[in-house]
Design a protein around this motif. Structure first.
Motif, mmCIF file in Angstrom:
data_model
loop_
_atom_site.group_PDB
_atom_site.id
_atom_site.type_symbol
_atom_site.label_atom_id
_atom_site.label_comp_id
_atom_site.label_asym_id
_atom_site.label_seq_id
_atom_site.Cartn_x
_atom_site.Cartn_y
_atom_site.Cartn_z
ATOM 1 N N THR A 581 0.862 -1.180 0.000
ATOM 2 C CA THR A 581 0.000 0.000 0.000
ATOM 3 C C THR A 581 0.900 1.233 0.000
ATOM 4 O OG1 THR A 581 -1.715 -1.157 1.219
ATOM 5 C CG2 THR A 581 -1.774 1.233 1.270
ATOM 6 N N VAL A 582 0.656 2.144 -0.947
ATOM 7 C CA VAL A 582 1.519 3.321 -1.100
ATOM 8 C C VAL A 582 0.748 4.579 -0.704
ATOM 9 C CG1 VAL A 582 2.919 4.700 -2.703
ATOM 10 C CG2 VAL A 582 2.764 2.211 -2.980
ATOM 11 N N VAL A 583 1.392 5.442 0.075
ATOM 12 C CA VAL A 583 0.839 6.763 0.371
ATOM 13 C C VAL A 583 1.820 7.809 -0.137
ATOM 14 C CG1 VAL A 583 -0.512 6.013 2.355
ATOM 15 C CG2 VAL A 583 1.842 6.776 2.690
ATOM 16 N N VAL A 584 1.286 8.969 -0.474
ATOM 17 C CA VAL A 584 2.081 10.025 -1.112
ATOM 18 C C VAL A 584 2.121 11.245 -0.195
ATOM 19 C CG1 VAL A 584 2.351 11.436 -3.182
ATOM 20 C CG2 VAL A 584 1.254 9.182 -3.343
ATOM 21 N N LEU A 585 3.324 11.719 0.108
ATOM 22 C CA LEU A 585 3.492 12.925 0.921
ATOM 23 C C LEU A 585 3.631 14.125 -0.020
ATOM 24 C CD1 LEU A 585 4.022 14.311 3.702
ATOM 25 C CD2 LEU A 585 6.465 13.911 3.275
ATOM 26 N N VAL A 586 2.742 15.108 0.128
ATOM 27 C CA VAL A 586 2.774 16.279 -0.746
ATOM 28 C C VAL A 586 2.638 17.550 0.082
ATOM 29 C CG1 VAL A 586 1.735 14.993 -2.653
ATOM 30 C CG2 VAL A 586 0.274 16.325 -1.124
ATOM 31 N N ASP A 587 3.138 18.651 -0.479
ATOM 32 C CA ASP A 587 2.794 19.960 0.083
ATOM 33 C C ASP A 587 1.826 20.610 -0.899
ATOM 34 O OD1 ASP A 587 4.338 20.870 -2.017
ATOM 35 O OD2 ASP A 587 6.006 21.562 -0.757
ATOM 36 N N ASP A 588 1.698 21.892 -0.859
ATOM 37 C CA ASP A 588 0.704 22.543 -1.716
ATOM 38 C C ASP A 588 0.974 22.346 -3.195
ATOM 39 O OD1 ASP A 588 -0.756 23.456 0.418
ATOM 40 O OD2 ASP A 588 0.373 25.333 0.588
ATOM 41 N N THR A 589 2.246 22.176 -3.559
ATOM 42 C CA THR A 589 2.570 22.137 -4.984
ATOM 43 C C THR A 589 3.400 20.943 -5.425
ATOM 44 O OG1 THR A 589 4.568 23.460 -4.594
ATOM 45 C CG2 THR A 589 2.532 24.659 -5.110
ATOM 46 N N THR A 590 4.083 20.266 -4.456
ATOM 47 C CA THR A 590 5.102 19.287 -4.844
ATOM 48 C C THR A 590 4.883 17.932 -4.167
ATOM 49 O OG1 THR A 590 6.657 21.132 -4.989
ATOM 50 C CG2 THR A 590 7.602 18.902 -5.017
ATOM 51 N N VAL A 591 5.225 16.868 -4.914
ATOM 52 C CA VAL A 591 5.268 15.529 -4.331
ATOM 53 C C VAL A 591 6.631 15.363 -3.670
ATOM 54 C CG1 VAL A 591 5.233 13.051 -4.777
ATOM 55 C CG2 VAL A 591 3.701 14.569 -6.060
ATOM 56 N N LEU A 592 6.623 15.228 -2.329
ATOM 57 C CA LEU A 592 7.885 15.160 -1.578
ATOM 58 C C LEU A 592 8.442 13.743 -1.508
ATOM 59 C CD1 LEU A 592 6.942 17.512 1.398
ATOM 60 C CD2 LEU A 592 8.060 18.105 -0.762
ATOM 61 N N GLY A 593 7.575 12.741 -1.451
ATOM 62 C CA GLY A 593 8.070 11.368 -1.336
ATOM 63 C C GLY A 593 6.939 10.355 -1.277
ATOM 64 N N LEU A 594 7.338 9.097 -1.280
ATOM 65 C CA LEU A 594 6.398 7.970 -1.248
ATOM 66 C C LEU A 594 6.738 7.065 -0.065
ATOM 67 C CD1 LEU A 594 6.672 7.001 -5.033
ATOM 68 C CD2 LEU A 594 4.966 8.526 -4.003
ATOM 69 N N ILE A 595 5.717 6.524 0.564
ATOM 70 C CA ILE A 595 5.928 5.556 1.649
ATOM 71 C C ILE A 595 5.085 4.322 1.349
ATOM 72 C CG2 ILE A 595 5.676 5.091 4.122
ATOM 73 C CD1 ILE A 595 5.950 8.083 4.624
ATOM 74 N N ALA A 596 5.720 3.155 1.351
ATOM 75 C CA ALA A 596 5.015 1.889 1.098
ATOM 76 C C ALA A 596 4.848 1.134 2.408
ATOM 77 C CB ALA A 596 5.792 1.048 0.091
ATOM 78 N N VAL A 597 3.670 0.583 2.563
ATOM 79 C CA VAL A 597 3.331 -0.152 3.791
ATOM 80 C C VAL A 597 2.778 -1.512 3.388
ATOM 81 C CG1 VAL A 597 1.848 -0.189 5.831
ATOM 82 C CG2 VAL A 597 2.818 1.968 5.051
ATOM 83 N N ARG A 598 3.156 -2.535 4.130
ATOM 84 C CA ARG A 598 2.564 -3.858 3.874
ATOM 85 C C ARG A 598 2.504 -4.652 5.166
ATOM 86 N NH1 ARG A 598 4.809 -8.088 -0.649
ATOM 87 N NH2 ARG A 598 6.427 -8.440 0.916
ATOM 88 N N ASP A 599 1.458 -5.432 5.285
ATOM 89 C CA ASP A 599 1.344 -6.366 6.397
ATOM 90 C C ASP A 599 2.245 -7.549 6.070
ATOM 91 O OD1 ASP A 599 0.578 -7.804 8.577
ATOM 92 O OD2 ASP A 599 -1.415 -8.308 7.837
ATOM 93 N N GLU A 600 3.436 -7.572 6.639
ATOM 94 C CA GLU A 600 4.456 -8.540 6.261
ATOM 95 C C GLU A 600 4.182 -9.927 6.841
ATOM 96 O OE1 GLU A 600 7.835 -7.451 4.265
ATOM 97 O OE2 GLU A 600 5.775 -7.020 3.693
ATOM 98 N N PRO A 601 4.650 -10.973 6.148
ATOM 99 C CA PRO A 601 4.488 -12.328 6.687
ATOM 100 C C PRO A 601 5.179 -12.481 8.039
ATOM 101 C CG PRO A 601 5.120 -12.386 4.374
ATOM 102 C CD PRO A 601 5.272 -10.965 4.820
ATOM 103 N N ARG A 602 4.662 -13.365 8.850
ATOM 104 C CA ARG A 602 5.324 -13.668 10.126
ATOM 105 C C ARG A 602 6.714 -14.238 9.853
ATOM 106 N NH1 ARG A 602 1.895 -13.939 14.724
ATOM 107 N NH2 ARG A 602 -0.303 -13.620 14.196
ATOM 108 N N ALA A 603 7.578 -14.076 10.825
ATOM 109 C CA ALA A 603 8.978 -14.443 10.646
ATOM 110 C C ALA A 603 9.168 -15.907 10.268
ATOM 111 C CB ALA A 603 9.756 -14.132 11.925
ATOM 112 N N ASP A 604 8.291 -16.780 10.766
ATOM 113 C CA ASP A 604 8.484 -18.211 10.528
ATOM 114 C C ASP A 604 7.521 -18.772 9.484
ATOM 115 O OD1 ASP A 604 6.157 -17.983 12.019
ATOM 116 O OD2 ASP A 604 6.489 -19.871 13.082
ATOM 117 N N ALA A 605 6.756 -17.903 8.812
ATOM 118 C CA ALA A 605 5.706 -18.390 7.914
ATOM 119 C C ALA A 605 6.266 -19.182 6.736
ATOM 120 C CB ALA A 605 4.855 -17.225 7.418
ATOM 121 N N GLU A 606 7.305 -18.651 6.087
ATOM 122 C CA GLU A 606 7.852 -19.331 4.910
ATOM 123 C C GLU A 606 8.407 -20.703 5.280
ATOM 124 O OE1 GLU A 606 11.139 -18.572 1.337
ATOM 125 O OE2 GLU A 606 10.821 -17.054 2.898
ATOM 126 N N ALA A 607 9.150 -20.776 6.388
ATOM 127 C CA ALA A 607 9.702 -22.066 6.825
ATOM 128 C C ALA A 607 8.586 -23.026 7.210
ATOM 129 C CB ALA A 607 10.647 -21.853 8.009
#
Length: 792
Positions: A581-607
């Motif tokens: 999930t991506v959110v965008v940080l902006v001021d009145d005129t400019t896109v300052l940056g992007l932040i991505a968020v995800r509900d990550e797998p549990r540490a032992d899930a893959e194993a």
């Protein structure tokens, strides 16, 4: 063993503790005899706890019940109070926004699906308003299911020579040994001396056999043994008859010692509870009895102390060792807002903990209750063995009669010889080992699982786990931690630190999961979060606030679509393709940056998924999330995914998979309850909602996905152990059957063989307890992997 439904709680409920009740057969005898007493309406006999509870609205005499049980050879004493722990009541689920309801990220659909019931899981341990069970001041600190710490507990902890069966063995050993010495001194009276010893020794067993026969159980083990001893006296084998009585008593004693070992897991859990607690009131501390603790009181837990009951940390941060409860061998960091469990050990700093559950309803009490109930519920295989033994015993008696009568009548055999062989056959046929083969293994398997933080609620569930062909997983809160985390920070104009700090300043007042993830990420990096003013939220678009004199906004890509171009647009698309999930940080005129968020797998899930594959078990993810996010997680973990599923569709998916074999469902939310109930085995993730935990047949108390494979491994080991036990029991009987008919086996060898089979079967079942050693917990993202609320 609960041989009947749990009795209703009422003023006419009579409770007793029964010592010497070591197997399902014992419980059945007690149940049959007590049920015939006038005024008894219902009863429950629990082998695991040694408790007998009788509902007698007709006014059955308390002492009459006790005497009836004593005639069966058990010690019994009346106790007061009610042992049943309070019922598990579903805590209310507070409403809360889901990911997507605040930002409306393109296609990122969580609302009402995978997260349903999950956001409220922090309230699982909260005090209950209407249905709370609050301990009275100075109440029994070990009310509920903490029987092992009860001052009126059973005699498992006593040395064997202080137990009733131990005293009987000593008496018979002295009697038989004395008879041997007298026989040496007076050889002419040897037969009479041994006959007297045999008759005196057989009286307790014969009396029990008569009581059981009157109660409708004519073909008991005591009956077979009594007939064998009397028959031995009739044909002049008095010495062997006396030895048979002694060896039979020794066998019962060994069985009792083994049963006590199987109960050690529950005693160990109960021993985790301290008897006193330090509480803070009006700025002062004082020591109180743990039974007086009430929700809302504040515990002071010093380094090295055990937490007295479940609660929530309100002050202090420390490592907490909760291995005995969740199976995690690595201490986990806990701080304000985190839950802690009864029996956990505080490692290195003073904690102040607000009590959320009384001692009768805390984690340990509820684990013990579930384990006790599970060990008392028969698996299908155990029921089959019980039904088989009902026909087996009279069949063995009929076979012995035929052996004693047919050869002399039809073939001119010697009566004395064939009666002797028939008596040996009768002793060989005692079904002790066969009857014990299944429940001993089931009890050990459940106890072994509990030591790893894996709760199995019935023998049937334990048996079913071993046959599972497919495991279906919910995603959010099960395969993933259920707590979104910042995965990427992309700076387009300023630095990454500034992007994260500015976004955190805008989001700091929001309770939305994405907002919390951004604020947590800033705190983890020790960034300075500036004060914001004039904050406002525009549902579906984002949040704005004035930070450092300029208005900043954290928007969804859709809301910022007109400003996204070039690199920003391509990076956003790439991260969304990865299920983020991506959110965008902006001021009145400019896109300052992007932040991505995800509900990550549990540490032992893959194993864990890989471990299931090695066991030959298919893994499938069933989620209400969108297909893109689901596939990203599934690809990472290496399993199939079915997305965009409503609860009813999860249920249909389970039913479809069941056509190929038994299915286990693993979930944590309210939306998982129908699928958990429909699956062959429902497994609740620790930290999930009460509905999931109540509906499920098993629970992963430590929130470890690897626990699913461990459950299946323990189940398969238990089933293999049961098959071994049955083979040992029937195999030894088959061997000695032929040796008895051939005249090779003497009476004392026959009873020794039966006792030996019982000991071997019990010892083999107890080997399963070795599987109960906790495994190391994954270290990465430990606090997230544990789940927000812990086991119950």
């Amino acid at each position: 063993m609960n041989v009947s439904a749990q009795p209703r709680e009422s003023a006419s409920s009579l409770r007793y503790r029964v010592d010497g009740m070591d197997c399902a057969s014992c419980a059945l005898k007690i149940e049959t005899v007590v049920r015939r007493i006038d005024g008894v309406d219902d009863l429950s006999v629990n082998v695991t706890t040694g408790l007998l509870e009788v509902v007698a609205p007709g006014g059955a005499d308390r002492e009459e019940i006790a005497n009836a049980v004593r005639k069966l050879g058990y010690d019994i004493r009346s106790i007061s109070g009610h042992a049943a722990a309070p019922p598990i009541v579903a805590a209310s689920e507070p409403s809360g926004g889901e990911i997507g309801s605040h930002y409306d990220h393109a296609g990122h659909d969580h609302a009402g699906r995978d997260h349903a019931g999950h956001q409220g899981s922090r309230n699982d341990l909260a005090p209950k308003a209407e249905n709370a069970v609050v301990a009275k001041p100075k109440a029994d600190p070990h009310a509920g299911h903490l029987h092992a710490s009860d001052p009126d507990e059973g005699n498992d902890a006593k040395p064997w020579w202080r137990k009733a069966k131990g005293r009987l063995v000593i008496m018979l050993a002295v009697l038989v040994g004395g008879s041997m010495l007298l026989a040496l001194a007076e050889p002419g009276y040897a037969q009479w001396i041994f006959a007297a010893a045999a008759l005196i020794g057989v009286v307790p067993f014969a009396s029990r056999a008569v009581t059981l026969a009157r109660a409708g159980i004519p073909f008991s083990i005591e009956t077979l043994m009594s007939i064998a001893v009397v028959g031995a006296l009739a044909i002049g084998a008095a010495e062997e008859g006396a030895v048979v009585v002694l060896l039979f008593a020794v066998g019962e004693l060994i069985e009792g010692i083994a049963a006590g070992s199987a109960r050690s897991g529950i005693r160990a859990l109960a021993a985790l509870m301290p008897s006193t607690a330090l509480i803070e009131e009006l700025g002062a501390t004082r020591t109180v009895d743990v039974g007086s603790l009430r929700p809302g009181q504040v515990l002071v837990v010093r380094p090295g102390d055990r937490v007295a009951t479940d609660g929530e940390i309100i002050e202090g941060t420390s490592d907490v060792d909760q291995a005995a409860i969740t199976g995690e061998s690595t201490p986990v960091s806990r701080g304000p807002g985190d839950s802690v469990f009864a029996g956990s050990i505080n490692a290195n700093a003073v904690l102040k903990v607000r009590v959320t559950r009384t001692i009768a309803d805390n984690t340990i009490a509820r684990i013990i209750e579930e384990v006790e109930n599970a060990q008392s519920k028969k698996a299908p295989l155990a029921r089959f063995i019980d039904n088989f033994s009902r026909w087996y015993t009279p069949g063995a008696l009929a076979a012995a009669i035929l052996v004693a009568v047919v050869p002399p009548l039809l073939f001119g055999g010697d009566w004395s010889t064939w009666i002797y062989r028939a008596l040996a056959l009768l002793l060989i046929a005692c079904p002790c080992a066969l009857v014990l083969s299944t429940p001993a293994a089931i009890a050990s398997g459940i106890a072994a699982a509990a030591r790893r933080g894996l709760l199995i609620k019935s023998g049937a569930a334990l048996e079913a786990l071993g046959h599972v062909k497919t495991v279906a997983f919910d995603k959010t809160g099960t395969l993933t931690a259920g707590r979104p985390r910042v995965t990427d920070v992309v700076a387009l104009v300023t630095t990454e630190a500034d992007v994260l700090a500015f976004a955190a300043a805008v989001e700091v007042g929001s309770a939305h999961p994405i907002a919390k993830a951004i604020v947590d990420a800033a705190a983890e990096r020790s960034l300075v979060i500036s004060a914001a003013t004039g904050a406002s939220a525009d549902p579906g678009l984002g949040v704005s606030a004035i930070v450092g004199g300029r208005r900043l906004s954290v928007l969804s890509p859709r809301a910022a679509a007109e400003r996204l171009a070039g690199e920003a647009r391509s990076v956003t698309a790439a991260m969304e393709q990865q299920g983020k999930t991506v959110v965008v940080l902006v001021d009145d005129t400019t896109v300052l940056g992007l932040i991505a968020v995800r509900d990550e797998p549990r540490a032992d899930a893959e194993a864990a998924i890989r471990q299931l594959l090695n066991l030959g078990v298919r893994s499938v993810m069933l989620t209400g999330d969108n297909a893109r996010t689901a596939q990203a997680i599934a690809t990472t973990l290496g399993l199939e995914a079915k997305a965009d599923l409503m609860p009813s569709q999860k249920l249909l998916a389970i039913e479809a998979m069941a056509l190929d074999g038994p299915v286990a469902m693993v979930g944590d939310g309210i939306n998982d309850a129908p699928a958990l109930a429909a699956a062959s085995v429902g497994i609740a993730m620790g930290g999930g909602t009460e509905v999931a935990l109540t509906t499920a047949d098993a629970a992963l108390l430590g929130g470890r996905v690897a626990g699913v494979a461990e459950l299946i491994e323990i189940s398969r080991a238990t089933l293999f152990n049961i098959h071994q036990n049955i083979a040992i029991a029937l195999g030894l009987k088959a061997i000695f059957l032929f040796t008895s008919l051939a005249g090779v086996t003497s009476l004392w060898m026959a009873i020794l063989a039966d006792t030996g089979a019982t000991v071997i079967v019990t010892a083999n079942a107890l080997r399963l307890l070795r599987r109960g050693r906790p495994l190391p917990a994954p270290r990465r993202e430990q606090r997230v992997a544990d789940g927000p609320d812990g086991p119950l």
